[in-house]
Design a protein around this motif. Structure first.
Motif, PDB file in Angstrom:
ATOM      1  N   ALA A 123      21.832  -5.925 -27.908  1.00 40.27           N
ATOM      2  CA  ALA A 123      21.683  -6.568 -29.219  1.00 40.27           C
ATOM      3  C   ALA A 123      21.445  -8.074 -29.113  1.00 40.27           C
ATOM      4  O   ALA A 123      20.979  -8.696 -30.064  1.00 40.27           O
ATOM      5  CB  ALA A 123      22.922  -6.309 -30.078  1.00 40.27           C
ATOM      6  N   VAL A 124      21.726  -8.652 -27.961  1.00 40.56           N
ATOM      7  CA  VAL A 124      21.552 -10.094 -27.773  1.00 40.56           C
ATOM      8  C   VAL A 124      20.074 -10.398 -27.532  1.00 40.56           C
ATOM      9  O   VAL A 124      19.430  -9.773 -26.687  1.00 40.56           O
ATOM     10  CB  VAL A 124      22.402 -10.600 -26.577  1.00 40.56           C
ATOM     11  CG1 VAL A 124      22.109 -12.066 -26.270  1.00 40.56           C
ATOM     12  CG2 VAL A 124      23.873 -10.381 -26.849  1.00 40.56           C
ATOM     13  N   GLU A 125      19.544 -11.348 -28.286  1.00 41.35           N
ATOM     14  CA  GLU A 125      18.159 -11.777 -28.091  1.00 41.35           C
ATOM     15  C   GLU A 125      18.090 -12.609 -26.814  1.00 41.35           C
ATOM     16  O   GLU A 125      18.892 -13.519 -26.605  1.00 41.35           O
ATOM     17  CB  GLU A 125      17.692 -12.607 -29.284  1.00 41.35           C
ATOM     18  CG  GLU A 125      16.221 -12.901 -29.252  1.00 41.35           C
ATOM     19  CD  GLU A 125      15.736 -13.566 -30.521  1.00 41.35           C
ATOM     20  OE1 GLU A 125      14.813 -14.382 -30.415  1.00 41.35           O
ATOM     21  OE2 GLU A 125      16.287 -13.273 -31.596  1.00 41.35           O
ATOM     22  N   LYS A 126      17.126 -12.297 -25.966  1.00 40.14           N
ATOM     23  CA  LYS A 126      17.030 -12.955 -24.664  1.00 40.14           C
ATOM     24  C   LYS A 126      15.687 -13.662 -24.512  1.00 40.14           C
ATOM     25  O   LYS A 126      14.695 -13.241 -25.092  1.00 40.14           O
ATOM     26  CB  LYS A 126      17.233 -11.926 -23.561  1.00 40.14           C
ATOM     27  CG  LYS A 126      18.626 -11.293 -23.648  1.00 40.14           C
ATOM     28  CD  LYS A 126      18.806 -10.221 -22.619  1.00 40.14           C
ATOM     29  CE  LYS A 126      20.077  -9.478 -22.893  1.00 40.14           C
ATOM     30  NZ  LYS A 126      19.947  -8.435 -23.891  1.00 40.14           N
ATOM     31  N   THR A 127      15.688 -14.691 -23.695  1.00 40.14           N
ATOM     32  CA  THR A 127      14.452 -15.413 -23.390  1.00 40.14           C
ATOM     33  C   THR A 127      13.602 -14.567 -22.444  1.00 40.14           C
ATOM     34  O   THR A 127      14.093 -13.606 -21.835  1.00 40.14           O
ATOM     35  CB  THR A 127      14.759 -16.761 -22.699  1.00 40.14           C
ATOM     36  OG1 THR A 127      15.382 -16.494 -21.428  1.00 40.14           O
ATOM     37  CG2 THR A 127      15.656 -17.644 -23.546  1.00 40.14           C
ATOM     38  N   THR A 128      12.361 -14.940 -22.290  1.00 40.44           N
ATOM     39  CA  THR A 128      11.469 -14.244 -21.364  1.00 40.44           C
ATOM     40  C   THR A 128      12.020 -14.310 -19.947  1.00 40.44           C
ATOM     41  O   THR A 128      12.001 -13.315 -19.216  1.00 40.44           O
ATOM     42  CB  THR A 128      10.050 -14.852 -21.430  1.00 40.44           C
ATOM     43  OG1 THR A 128       9.571 -14.755 -22.774  1.00 40.44           O
ATOM     44  CG2 THR A 128       9.102 -14.149 -20.487  1.00 40.44           C
TER      45      THR A 128
END
Length: 141
Positions: A123-128
């Motif tokens: 659920a955590v938005e992550k960087t590329t």
């Protein structure tokens, strides 16, 4: 006084002594518990310090390393790493996973259920960059 050390493990586990009391003491510290939850939740079950740092913004990477060392000393986590000739440039080479003894102990006590922590981690938005590190191969156990 705490219970005696005992050997806990699956199938091919070693006979080395695992102090369940000490492992639980170390694992129930709030910051270390957060790190363990992220290890359990990681799609490959073996994040890097870089990933753990991203998932735990209040902690510095040095603090994360200190907590990982404490957990390793207690037999809760182990380090897997690529040999120097197998390392990928600009990518981490050390990965941290739960030991079989710790996973068994946590399962017996209803701690750190994989399904719940995997959903939380996803659920955590992550960087590329974090997505790239997250999906890179891990060394064989």
């Amino acid at each position: 006084m705490h219970p005696p050390a005992e050997t806990v493990g699956r199938g091919g586990a070693t006979d080395e002594e695992f102090d369940t009391w000490r492992a639980l003491q170390r694992a129930t510290d709030k910051k270390r518990a957060d790190i363990i939850a992220d290890i359990v939740g990681h799609p490959l079950g073996a994040p890097t310090v870089e990933e753990l740092d991203y998932m735990n913004p209040p902690l510095s990477s040095d603090a994360i390393r200190r907590h990982l060392n404490t957990l390793e000393d207690a037999g809760v986590v182990r380090v897997r790493e690529f040999e120097p000739g197998e390392r990928l440039r600009d990518f981490p080479y050390q990965f941290f996973e739960l030991t079989d003894n710790a996973r068994d102990l946590f399962d017996q006590n209803g701690l750190f259920p994989e399904d719940a922590w995997r959903r939380q981690y996803e659920a955590v938005e992550k960087t590329t960059r974090i997505r790239d590190v997250e999906t890179m191969p891990r060394p064989d156990a």
